[in-house]
Scaffold this motif. Sequence first.
Motif, PDB file in Angstrom:
ATOM      1  N   ALA A 175      -2.473 -27.113   1.612  1.00  0.00           N
ATOM      2  CA  ALA A 175      -3.275 -27.970   2.494  1.00  0.00           C
ATOM      3  C   ALA A 175      -4.179 -27.120   3.377  1.00  0.00           C
ATOM      4  CB  ALA A 175      -2.350 -28.838   3.347  1.00  0.00           C
ATOM      5  N   LYS A 176      -3.599 -26.067   3.938  1.00  0.00           N
ATOM      6  CA  LYS A 176      -4.361 -25.214   4.842  1.00  0.00           C
ATOM      7  C   LYS A 176      -5.499 -24.504   4.093  1.00  0.00           C
ATOM      8  CE  LYS A 176      -3.796 -23.137   9.068  1.00  0.00           C
ATOM      9  NZ  LYS A 176      -2.961 -23.167  10.243  1.00  0.00           N
ATOM     10  N   ALA A 206      12.604 -32.340   4.157  1.00  0.00           N
ATOM     11  CA  ALA A 206      13.747 -31.665   3.536  1.00  0.00           C
ATOM     12  C   ALA A 206      15.044 -32.051   4.253  1.00  0.00           C
ATOM     13  CB  ALA A 206      13.552 -30.148   3.574  1.00  0.00           C
ATOM     14  N   THR A 245       7.185 -25.593   1.642  1.00  0.00           N
ATOM     15  CA  THR A 245       6.165 -24.769   2.287  1.00  0.00           C
ATOM     16  C   THR A 245       4.886 -24.742   1.462  1.00  0.00           C
ATOM     17  OG1 THR A 245       6.999 -22.776   1.196  1.00  0.00           O
ATOM     18  CG2 THR A 245       7.859 -23.241   3.375  1.00  0.00           C
ATOM     19  N   GLN A 248      -0.098 -36.057   0.594  1.00  0.00           N
ATOM     20  CA  GLN A 248       0.770 -35.086  -0.067  1.00  0.00           C
ATOM     21  C   GLN A 248       1.973 -35.873  -0.580  1.00  0.00           C
ATOM     22  OE1 GLN A 248       2.064 -32.373   2.954  1.00  0.00           O
ATOM     23  NE2 GLN A 248      -0.002 -31.657   3.444  1.00  0.00           N
ATOM     24  N   GLY A 291      15.995 -32.060  -0.792  1.00  0.00           N
ATOM     25  CA  GLY A 291      15.973 -31.343   0.472  1.00  0.00           C
ATOM     26  C   GLY A 291      16.643 -29.984   0.391  1.00  0.00           C
ATOM     27  N   ASP A 292      16.849 -29.468  -0.830  1.00  0.00           N
ATOM     28  CA  ASP A 292      17.467 -28.145  -0.945  1.00  0.00           C
ATOM     29  C   ASP A 292      16.512 -27.047  -0.533  1.00  0.00           C
ATOM     30  OD1 ASP A 292      19.995 -28.862  -1.750  1.00  0.00           O
ATOM     31  OD2 ASP A 292      19.320 -29.203  -3.792  1.00  0.00           O
ATOM     32  N   ILE A 293      15.227 -27.282  -0.717  1.00  0.00           N
ATOM     33  CA  ILE A 293      14.251 -26.326  -0.199  1.00  0.00           C
ATOM     34  C   ILE A 293      13.182 -27.076   0.581  1.00  0.00           C
ATOM     35  CG2 ILE A 293      14.581 -24.483  -1.899  1.00  0.00           C
ATOM     36  CD1 ILE A 293      12.258 -25.542  -3.467  1.00  0.00           C
ATOM     37  N   VAL A 294      12.617 -26.389   1.541  1.00  0.00           N
ATOM     38  CA  VAL A 294      11.555 -26.955   2.362  1.00  0.00           C
ATOM     39  C   VAL A 294      10.233 -26.755   1.631  1.00  0.00           C
ATOM     40  CG1 VAL A 294      10.299 -26.711   4.534  1.00  0.00           C
ATOM     41  CG2 VAL A 294      12.786 -26.638   4.527  1.00  0.00           C
ATOM     42  N   LEU A 331      13.217 -30.180  -4.175  1.00  0.00           N
ATOM     43  CA  LEU A 331      12.465 -30.631  -2.999  1.00  0.00           C
ATOM     44  C   LEU A 331      12.922 -32.024  -2.583  1.00  0.00           C
ATOM     45  CD1 LEU A 331       8.821 -29.625  -4.011  1.00  0.00           C
ATOM     46  CD2 LEU A 331      10.129 -28.645  -2.130  1.00  0.00           C
ATOM     47  N   GLN A 354       8.617 -38.434  -1.747  1.00  0.00           N
ATOM     48  CA  GLN A 354       8.316 -38.099  -0.351  1.00  0.00           C
ATOM     49  C   GLN A 354       6.799 -38.101  -0.230  1.00  0.00           C
ATOM     50  OE1 GLN A 354       9.797 -34.139   0.221  1.00  0.00           O
ATOM     51  NE2 GLN A 354      11.932 -34.676  -0.168  1.00  0.00           N
ATOM     52  N   ALA A 385       2.148 -27.222   2.726  1.00  0.00           N
ATOM     53  CA  ALA A 385       1.444 -26.765   3.929  1.00  0.00           C
ATOM     54  C   ALA A 385       0.475 -25.641   3.584  1.00  0.00           C
ATOM     55  CB  ALA A 385       2.454 -26.303   4.987  1.00  0.00           C
ATOM     56  N   VAL A 444       5.824 -35.705  -2.972  1.00  0.00           N
ATOM     57  CA  VAL A 444       6.855 -34.958  -3.686  1.00  0.00           C
ATOM     58  C   VAL A 444       7.518 -35.901  -4.678  1.00  0.00           C
ATOM     59  CG1 VAL A 444       9.061 -33.755  -3.475  1.00  0.00           C
ATOM     60  CG2 VAL A 444       7.290 -33.424  -1.740  1.00  0.00           C
ATOM     61  N   ALA A 479      15.875 -35.708   3.412  1.00  0.00           N
ATOM     62  CA  ALA A 479      16.241 -35.811   1.996  1.00  0.00           C
ATOM     63  C   ALA A 479      17.665 -35.332   1.772  1.00  0.00           C
ATOM     64  CB  ALA A 479      15.267 -34.990   1.147  1.00  0.00           C
ATOM     65  N   LEU A 538      -3.022 -31.219   7.266  1.00  0.00           N
ATOM     66  CA  LEU A 538      -3.878 -30.036   7.344  1.00  0.00           C
ATOM     67  C   LEU A 538      -3.104 -28.750   7.098  1.00  0.00           C
ATOM     68  CD1 LEU A 538      -6.122 -30.866  10.429  1.00  0.00           C
ATOM     69  CD2 LEU A 538      -6.846 -30.668   8.058  1.00  0.00           C
ATOM     70  N   GLY A 539      -1.780 -28.878   6.968  1.00  0.00           N
ATOM     71  CA  GLY A 539      -0.977 -27.683   6.739  1.00  0.00           C
ATOM     72  C   GLY A 539      -0.734 -26.883   7.999  1.00  0.00           C
TER      73      GLY A 539
END
Lengths: 420, 420
Positions: A26-27, B23, A20, A39, A15-18, A12, B39, A23, A41, B26, B14-15
């Motif tokens: 959080a939702k 990403a 998700t 949040q 930046g190799d993966i987003v 993460l 991050q 999100a 990382v 990064a 809020l997602g």
Amino acid sequence: MKAEILCVGTELLLGDIVNTNAAYIAKELANIGIDVYYQSVIGDNDNRLKEGLALAFSRADIVVMTGGLGPTYDDLTKETVAEYFHRNMKLDAASLESIEGFFKRLGRPMTENNKKQAMMPEGATIFPNANGTAPGLAVSENGKTAILLPGPPAEMQPMFQSAVLPYLMGFSDKVLVSHNVRIFGMGESRVEEVLHELMKNSTNPTIAPYAKMGEVTLRITAAADTKEACEKLIGPAIEKIKKAIGKYIYGIDVPDLQTAAVEKLLEHNVTIATAESCTGGLISERITQIPGASRIFGCGVCSYANEIKHRVLGVSEETLQKYGAVSEQTAREMASGIRRLAGSDIGVSTTGIAGPGGGTKEKPVGLVYVGIDSDDLTTVLKLNINYHKADERNYIRHMTAQNVFRLVLKALEGKENQDG
Amino acid sequence: MKAEILCVGTELLLGDIVNTNAAYIAKELANIGIDVYYQSVIGDNDNRLKEGLALAFSRADIVVMTGGLGPTYDDLTKETVAEYFHRNMKLDAASLESIEGFFKRLGRPMTENNKKQAMMPEGATIFPNANGTAPGLAVSENGKTAILLPGPPAEMQPMFQSAVLPYLMGFSDKVLVSHNVRIFGMGESRVEEVLHELMKNSTNPTIAPYAKMGEVTLRITAAADTKEACEKLIGPAIEKIKKAIGKYIYGIDVPDLQTAAVEKLLEHNVTIATAESCTGGLISERITQIPGASRIFGCGVCSYANEIKHRVLGVSEETLQKYGAVSEQTAREMASGIRRLAGSDIGVSTTGIAGPGGGTKEKPVGLVYVGIDSDDLTTVLKLNINYHKADERNYIRHMTAQNVFRLVLKALEGKENQDG
């Protein structure tokens, strides 16, 4: 109640993966009234993980972490949490058994380091992982709760739904019930525009929109003392939504368009066959994703070449020459041709320009014809699919398939009315 | 040089949207040798923004921020940064002109609050925004640099490429190069076990494993003064990996198995046709995901029903009765049948039990036959695919497709040697 999301993983950070997961979590937390102010990382690094966890707990009651539960030496999340709560690590027999079972099914020997995944902080609540080897867990003490989840979304998301939500609801004395209203053919901003007042004024139930690849889902969530009381709160909200945008709703609590279509086909014992050009097999692939599809699907032809459209599906050479492969006429003959070849109740077809190349002024990228041939409905739809520039080919193929499934549902509406 | 990424926006918290900016940035920073250890995501809140910025600068030299550059009262990023550096805000005439020009091109009146977007901390380096109204900027003093970028990826990414990268390259004297070694047929833990010493002892280049759906990627990254020096560091590491697990490597720097296979087919002008049962069209769908696939693919048949296997593909009734649809013999006749029907150089086939139902003791879920028929290689592989429980059907179908693509690559190896 305040929560923070702390995602762990060098992939993460690089930046190799987003991310998700952040999100998604959080939702879900927002949905049950838990506030998230931060949040973060962090990479798989001992000291930074320790500092990050302490910082998060200095600001929040609940820290939801993802990642770092793997079998390798740099997976440190559990150990860091154990240290924070002054707990020892202990082998969890049930987790070990489940991991061993996982490898047995794989027919592969379990490596020694996989045992690490069954080591748990003493007194942790363990969340079984139905989709991988790393169980999730929670440790709670003195009003501070750490929730640790595996990094891969395919493991994390089902675990969140089946175990974490009920666990979090334990902090409250309410029951939570959600229903998902599925919408196709109307964009997210338009849905929000039409339902603005309703969504804004709804606090129990809440109405939250989720948009994904040309579809919108409204999740209606109520909290009350009993399941029945929740349903009573949700019912009128769904009625209001139906009244406002009913014709765009293809189902409630169905996972997606393809499942809605295949379930209706199964219900009415109606067989289907597919003739695909620009979708290249995507539609038959999606139909057959659903267990039991063999009862209503026996044959699909991906006729990428014109010669196959003619020789296998029986599209006339004249049609192909006069109107071209991407035309209403070809779509029509493909649909009737596959229906005849397969001997099915419904034949569907796709032909179009999926890009990135191959577009012309008359037939630009995004021009697609989808056809259906059946006793109840025989028609061809012309689509001009507006694509996202970076992923046009996938998006155009996806939206083509979605429109075919919508057409199938439409063809079955007659049956619905007859049966009813 | 250490950097942190600080993304500002309540919709992220809020997602409601996934943080693709983190990403993207990064990856770009890693690429030029700038380390990112943290991050974070923060909402549009005055105090938390101040604290977040101070915390980030306590740990890093560069803080890259996205979001909060809009025209409304809760867009506070610039003001927070100005305060941190003790700078006044000042109207930037060039930015104002550019914003006015943007509205003129749109044919819309500029609202008063858009002027706020031209207010800049004194002494800032300004990055023009070709795709929106909010310019980006950088403020640098005493070894601390804040870089502020707009939130929408369509504005942020071009600005990063055209203005931020050149600005940042001024800080670094190293070049970074990565190569990805793609592995199929060997699990992540096994790869790590075999290469443990090599991976652990490698600092330049680093060797990092990534696992995804039955595949493993090793990313080898070197930092040096020149691109050539990086390649010199990476070369021997790749040789060592090839020596240890060479037969599982299907490519270097190719995105995935299907692309590797289709690219080789295109390269050698070899045509392929697919006869799919348990994969239901997945293989033709994956082949046709790749632009230009029509040059080597014209026909796929998804023969889900036995009758279609017989009538369309020519599998003999005797074979189907004697051995069943899921058998070596059926796979063999499907592969030769589709090759004949399509007139292609290669025919491939799949037949198996994808589950969750349909398994028996003799033919359990996960039993799959994949066949290939070609001048160079005609064979059938029997697979016992070990599945993840919750997603077995998808996983089994995925792994079946992967094995077909591996088989296609194998069939083309002969061509490679002939050509070479």
